[in-house]
Motif scaffolding. Structure first.
Motif, mmCIF file in Angstrom:
data_model
loop_
_atom_site.group_PDB
_atom_site.id
_atom_site.type_symbol
_atom_site.label_atom_id
_atom_site.label_comp_id
_atom_site.label_asym_id
_atom_site.label_seq_id
_atom_site.Cartn_x
_atom_site.Cartn_y
_atom_site.Cartn_z
ATOM 1 N N ALA A 1 0.809 -1.220 0.000
ATOM 2 C CA ALA A 1 0.000 0.000 0.000
ATOM 3 C C ALA A 1 0.841 1.268 0.000
ATOM 4 C CB ALA A 1 -0.927 0.004 1.209
ATOM 5 N N GLY A 2 2.097 1.184 0.454
ATOM 6 C CA GLY A 2 2.946 2.363 0.509
ATOM 7 C C GLY A 2 2.608 3.256 1.681
ATOM 8 N N PRO A 3 3.287 4.394 1.785
ATOM 9 C CA PRO A 3 3.043 5.296 2.903
ATOM 10 C C PRO A 3 1.713 6.030 2.734
ATOM 11 C CG PRO A 3 4.554 6.312 1.365
ATOM 12 C CD PRO A 3 4.317 4.898 0.879
ATOM 13 N N PRO A 4 1.166 6.545 3.826
ATOM 14 C CA PRO A 4 -0.040 7.362 3.684
ATOM 15 C C PRO A 4 0.310 8.652 2.943
ATOM 16 C CG PRO A 4 0.791 7.475 5.928
ATOM 17 C CD PRO A 4 1.613 6.444 5.211
ATOM 18 N N PRO A 5 -0.684 9.288 2.322
ATOM 19 C CA PRO A 5 -0.400 10.572 1.687
ATOM 20 C C PRO A 5 0.253 11.510 2.703
ATOM 21 C CG PRO A 5 -2.598 9.822 1.107
ATOM 22 C CD PRO A 5 -2.091 8.895 2.175
ATOM 23 N N HIS A 6 1.296 12.210 2.262
ATOM 24 C CA HIS A 6 2.043 13.069 3.175
ATOM 25 C C HIS A 6 2.651 14.244 2.428
ATOM 26 C CE1 HIS A 6 4.890 10.143 1.509
ATOM 27 N NE2 HIS A 6 5.833 11.070 1.664
ATOM 28 N N ILE A 7 3.123 15.227 3.183
ATOM 29 C CA ILE A 7 3.742 16.431 2.636
ATOM 30 C C ILE A 7 5.099 16.605 3.288
ATOM 31 C CG2 ILE A 7 3.607 18.955 2.510
ATOM 32 C CD1 ILE A 7 0.534 18.655 2.597
ATOM 33 N N ALA B 1 8.146 0.796 13.145
ATOM 34 C CA ALA B 1 7.352 0.058 12.158
ATOM 35 C C ALA B 1 8.282 -0.746 11.264
ATOM 36 C CB ALA B 1 6.509 1.028 11.334
ATOM 37 N N PRO B 2 9.012 -1.709 11.863
ATOM 38 C CA PRO B 2 10.008 -2.448 11.075
ATOM 39 C C PRO B 2 9.371 -3.269 9.968
ATOM 40 C CG PRO B 2 9.691 -3.480 13.205
ATOM 41 C CD PRO B 2 8.903 -2.202 13.222
ATOM 42 N N GLY B 3 10.207 -3.608 8.977
ATOM 43 C CA GLY B 3 9.744 -4.390 7.839
ATOM 44 C C GLY B 3 9.404 -5.813 8.220
ATOM 45 N N GLY B 4 8.730 -6.460 7.342
ATOM 46 C CA GLY B 4 8.338 -7.851 7.523
ATOM 47 C C GLY B 4 7.460 -8.263 6.375
ATOM 48 N N ASP B 5 6.981 -9.472 6.416
ATOM 49 C CA ASP B 5 6.162 -9.965 5.325
ATOM 50 C C ASP B 5 4.767 -9.361 5.329
ATOM 51 O OD1 ASP B 5 8.212 -11.529 4.412
ATOM 52 O OD2 ASP B 5 7.574 -13.295 5.530
ATOM 53 N N GLN B 6 4.282 -8.963 6.478
ATOM 54 C CA GLN B 6 2.937 -8.419 6.578
ATOM 55 C C GLN B 6 3.001 -6.973 7.056
ATOM 56 O OE1 GLN B 6 0.237 -10.133 5.591
ATOM 57 N NE2 GLN B 6 1.676 -11.731 5.015
ATOM 58 N N PRO B 7 2.101 -6.127 6.548
ATOM 59 C CA PRO B 7 2.076 -4.756 7.054
ATOM 60 C C PRO B 7 1.708 -4.744 8.536
ATOM 61 C CG PRO B 7 0.335 -5.131 5.439
ATOM 62 C CD PRO B 7 1.123 -6.405 5.543
ATOM 63 N N ARG B 8 2.263 -3.790 9.258
ATOM 64 C CA ARG B 8 1.963 -3.660 10.684
ATOM 65 C C ARG B 8 1.264 -2.345 10.933
ATOM 66 N NH1 ARG B 8 7.477 -6.015 13.445
ATOM 67 N NH2 ARG B 8 7.608 -7.767 12.062
ATOM 68 N N HIS C 1 1.639 13.781 -1.509
ATOM 69 C CA HIS C 1 2.000 12.700 -2.427
ATOM 70 C C HIS C 1 2.092 11.370 -1.690
ATOM 71 C CE1 HIS C 1 5.833 13.958 -0.684
ATOM 72 N NE2 HIS C 1 6.304 12.750 -0.978
ATOM 73 N N THR C 2 2.048 10.305 -2.461
ATOM 74 C CA THR C 2 2.250 8.950 -1.961
ATOM 75 C C THR C 2 2.552 8.045 -3.152
ATOM 76 O OG1 THR C 2 1.382 7.182 -0.561
ATOM 77 C CG2 THR C 2 -0.178 8.220 -2.076
ATOM 78 N N PHE C 3 2.928 6.814 -2.840
ATOM 79 C CA PHE C 3 3.136 5.814 -3.889
ATOM 80 C C PHE C 3 2.698 4.472 -3.355
ATOM 81 C CE2 PHE C 3 7.031 5.881 -1.443
ATOM 82 C CZ PHE C 3 7.313 4.541 -1.253
ATOM 83 N N SER C 4 2.411 3.549 -4.262
ATOM 84 C CA SER C 4 2.037 2.193 -3.880
ATOM 85 C C SER C 4 2.474 1.246 -4.984
ATOM 86 C CB SER C 4 0.522 2.085 -3.662
ATOM 87 O OG SER C 4 -0.170 2.345 -4.868
ATOM 88 N N ASN C 5 2.469 -0.043 -4.655
ATOM 89 C CA ASN C 5 2.732 -1.076 -5.653
ATOM 90 C C ASN C 5 1.549 -2.042 -5.630
ATOM 91 O OD1 ASN C 5 3.588 -3.042 -7.362
ATOM 92 N ND2 ASN C 5 5.334 -3.702 -6.148
ATOM 93 N N PRO C 6 0.488 -1.743 -6.370
ATOM 94 C CA PRO C 6 -0.668 -2.636 -6.380
ATOM 95 C C PRO C 6 -0.461 -3.874 -7.250
ATOM 96 C CG PRO C 6 -1.065 -0.775 -7.807
ATOM 97 C CD PRO C 6 0.270 -0.539 -7.148
ATOM 98 N N GLY C 7 0.686 -3.950 -7.927
ATOM 99 C CA GLY C 7 0.941 -5.038 -8.865
ATOM 100 C C GLY C 7 1.289 -6.358 -8.204
ATOM 101 N N THR C 8 1.642 -7.324 -9.038
ATOM 102 C CA THR C 8 1.943 -8.679 -8.578
ATOM 103 C C THR C 8 3.440 -8.961 -8.519
ATOM 104 O OG1 THR C 8 1.774 -9.515 -10.845
ATOM 105 C CG2 THR C 8 -0.240 -9.576 -9.491
ATOM 106 N N LYS C 9 4.272 -7.967 -8.860
ATOM 107 C CA LYS C 9 5.726 -8.132 -8.825
ATOM 108 C C LYS C 9 6.351 -7.060 -7.937
ATOM 109 C CE LYS C 9 5.874 -9.734 -13.610
ATOM 110 N NZ LYS C 9 6.345 -9.385 -14.949
#
Length: 136
Positions: free
Chosen positions: A49-55, A127-134, A95-103
């Motif tokens: 999903a990427g980061p929330p919209p931010h400035i 909010a460390p990384g991992g396989d699932q969003p936290r 602005h924000t960005f996301s990767n809704p794709g499959t790759k």
């Protein structure tokens, strides 16, 4: 402006921070560029999903897509950005960005002026990384 050091980093080298599902590999930080800019590679997994919209009040942020594609929302524009695309979000613009794709996607990010990389390192602590969003 004084440059603190010469940098030569190979693929995969650099300080790494993971925030939620994104992995940031810092190639140049404030101390390396005299505060002029910071540069990192971001690896974003599929369906992120990427980061929330931010400035950013003090930083301009630019992206160059290396692999696959990201979706950007900059101000009121939404665009799919494939490999080879450059996207620029000037300071003061939501602005924000996301990767809704499959790759997974990779991009280079440059932020001017430098310093935001420190905030990413702090975010990695809560909010460390991992396989699932936290949720934070």
């Amino acid at each position: 402006m004084t440059i603190a050091e010469i940098i030569l980093l190979g693929p995969g080298e650099g300080k790494i921070a993971s925030v939620l599902r994104d992995k940031y590999t810092f190639k140049a930080a404030s101390q390396n560029t005299g505060g002029a800019y910071a540069l990192w590679e971001i690896a974003t997994p599929a369906a992120a999903a990427g980061p929330p919209p931010h400035i950013h009040e003090r930083e301009d942020e630019a992206f160059y897509i290396l692999e696959d594609e990201l979706t950007f929302k900059i101000s009121d524009r939404t665009v799919k950005a494939a490999a080879g695309t450059f996207a620029f979000a000037p300071r003061g613009i939501v602005h924000t960005f996301s990767n809704p794709g499959t790759k997974p996607t990779k991009a280079l990010v440059i932020v001017s002026s430098a310093g935001f990389e420190n905030a990413l390192e702090e975010m990695a602590q809560v909010a460390p990384g991992g396989d699932q969003p936290r949720r934070i």
